[in-house]
Design a protein around this motif. Structure first.
Motif, PDB file in Angstrom:
ATOM      1  N   HIS A 190      -9.426   8.990  -5.405  1.00  0.00           N
ATOM      2  CA  HIS A 190      -9.766   8.411  -6.704  1.00  0.00           C
ATOM      3  C   HIS A 190      -9.209   6.992  -6.847  1.00  0.00           C
ATOM      4  O   HIS A 190      -9.900   6.075  -7.294  1.00  0.00           O
ATOM      5  CB  HIS A 190      -9.238   9.309  -7.823  1.00  0.00           C
ATOM      6  N   GLU A 191      -7.949   6.793  -6.465  1.00  0.00           N
ATOM      7  CA  GLU A 191      -7.275   5.502  -6.649  1.00  0.00           C
ATOM      8  C   GLU A 191      -7.504   4.524  -5.492  1.00  0.00           C
ATOM      9  O   GLU A 191      -7.376   3.318  -5.672  1.00  0.00           O
ATOM     10  CB  GLU A 191      -5.769   5.715  -6.843  1.00  0.00           C
ATOM     11  N   ASP A 192      -7.765   5.035  -4.306  1.00  0.00           N
ATOM     12  CA  ASP A 192      -8.058   4.240  -3.105  1.00  0.00           C
ATOM     13  C   ASP A 192      -7.009   3.136  -2.838  1.00  0.00           C
ATOM     14  O   ASP A 192      -7.351   1.951  -2.751  1.00  0.00           O
ATOM     15  CB  ASP A 192      -9.462   3.631  -3.214  1.00  0.00           C
ATOM     16  N   PRO A 193      -5.721   3.520  -2.659  1.00  0.00           N
ATOM     17  CA  PRO A 193      -4.670   2.524  -2.465  1.00  0.00           C
ATOM     18  C   PRO A 193      -4.604   1.940  -1.053  1.00  0.00           C
ATOM     19  O   PRO A 193      -3.959   0.915  -0.834  1.00  0.00           O
ATOM     20  CB  PRO A 193      -3.394   3.302  -2.777  1.00  0.00           C
ATOM     21  N   GLU A 232      -6.213  12.520  -5.456  1.00  0.00           N
ATOM     22  CA  GLU A 232      -5.659  11.344  -6.136  1.00  0.00           C
ATOM     23  C   GLU A 232      -5.852  10.076  -5.294  1.00  0.00           C
ATOM     24  O   GLU A 232      -6.221   9.019  -5.820  1.00  0.00           O
ATOM     25  CB  GLU A 232      -4.168  11.557  -6.445  1.00  0.00           C
ATOM     26  N   LEU A 233      -5.623  10.188  -3.981  1.00  0.00           N
ATOM     27  CA  LEU A 233      -5.792   9.016  -3.117  1.00  0.00           C
ATOM     28  C   LEU A 233      -7.264   8.613  -3.011  1.00  0.00           C
ATOM     29  O   LEU A 233      -7.583   7.423  -2.955  1.00  0.00           O
ATOM     30  CB  LEU A 233      -5.201   9.274  -1.725  1.00  0.00           C
ATOM     31  N   ARG A 254       2.444   1.852  -3.339  1.00  0.00           N
ATOM     32  CA  ARG A 254       1.424   2.366  -4.268  1.00  0.00           C
ATOM     33  C   ARG A 254       1.164   3.849  -4.013  1.00  0.00           C
ATOM     34  O   ARG A 254       1.037   4.645  -4.961  1.00  0.00           O
ATOM     35  CB  ARG A 254       0.127   1.549  -4.141  1.00  0.00           C
ATOM     36  N   GLU A 273       3.953   5.782  -5.504  1.00  0.00           N
ATOM     37  CA  GLU A 273       3.802   5.861  -6.969  1.00  0.00           C
ATOM     38  C   GLU A 273       2.789   6.931  -7.378  1.00  0.00           C
ATOM     39  O   GLU A 273       2.952   7.591  -8.395  1.00  0.00           O
ATOM     40  CB  GLU A 273       3.358   4.509  -7.526  1.00  0.00           C
ATOM     41  N   LEU A 274       1.738   7.088  -6.585  1.00  0.00           N
ATOM     42  CA  LEU A 274       0.707   8.075  -6.900  1.00  0.00           C
ATOM     43  C   LEU A 274       1.141   9.500  -6.552  1.00  0.00           C
ATOM     44  O   LEU A 274       0.764  10.462  -7.242  1.00  0.00           O
ATOM     45  CB  LEU A 274      -0.589   7.741  -6.149  1.00  0.00           C
ATOM     46  N   GLU A 301       0.824  -1.212   0.000  1.00  0.00           N
ATOM     47  CA  GLU A 301       0.000   0.000   0.000  1.00  0.00           C
ATOM     48  C   GLU A 301       0.859   1.264   0.000  1.00  0.00           C
ATOM     49  O   GLU A 301       0.579   2.205  -0.747  1.00  0.00           O
ATOM     50  CB  GLU A 301      -0.933   0.002   1.219  1.00  0.00           C
TER      51      GLU A 301
END
Length: 186
Positions: free
Chosen positions: A65-68, A62-63, A7, A10-11, A4
């Motif tokens: 939207h991507e929900d890592p 961003e977090l 990820r 990376e975002l 996590e």
């Protein structure tokens, strides 16, 4: 498969890069996801509150939207501060030339050596860091053997312009008449 935190890294890295910032650290403590961003290495300026606020909004969006992250968390976007923690080889490499304090793990200290080092960071690579201690000796340590390390900021007041040991101006007497009499007697 990326963890996590990998990820999240990376975002966040492209967002930081777009803002001309570096991603300093990503860590998770309990329910807090702390993202530390900083100005580019070598920059003398810190991060403004406006920039930090903008980064927070962009990262949060961003977090979301991507929900890592699979569980609930509180996002904290911050700067590393004046006395910044040194946890990775990149942190040590970035701070070469600065004063640091280091506490080593117990197993990393040889007999007769101190567990604590204070001095100037003079070199660092992917596995070691070299500290010129306040005693004047160079000591190379394994970064993996560091329990805790941080940069040290000098909090003492700076001398006022025109004051201090470097001032070579002649001081004139507050009483100009006395000064003139002294000149006549010479």
């Amino acid at each position: 498969m990326a963890t996590e935190l990998e990820r999240v890294r990376e975002l966040v890295e492209p967002i930081a890069s777009d803002l001309d910032l570096d991603l300093y650290d990503v860590e998770r403590r309990s329910k807090v996801l702390r993202i530390t961003i900083d100005t580019r290495a070598g920059s003398d300026d810190g991060i403004s509150l406006d920039t930090l606020s903008l980064a927070t909004r962009l990262i949060s969006r961003e977090l979301d939207h991507e929900d890592p992250i699979s569980s609930a968390y509180t996002l904290e976007v911050t700067s590393p501060g004046l006395e910044r923690p040194l946890r990775t080889p990149a942190h040590f490499q970035r701070e070469i030339g600065k004063d640091i304090t280091v506490r080593l793990t117990g197993h990393a200290v040889a007999e007769g050596e101190s567990r604590r080092l204070d001095g100037k960071l003079v070199a660092a690579d992917d596995t070691t860091a070299t500290v010129l201690t306040t005693a004047g000796e160079e000591r190379t340590i394994d970064i993996d053997a560091v329990d805790k390390a941080r940069t040290v900021f000098d909090w003492s007041p700076k001398p006022k312009p025109g004051k201090g040991p470097g001032n070579t101006k002649n001081k004139q007497s507050k009483n100009p008449q006395k000064s003139n009499k002294e000149k006549q007697q010479s």
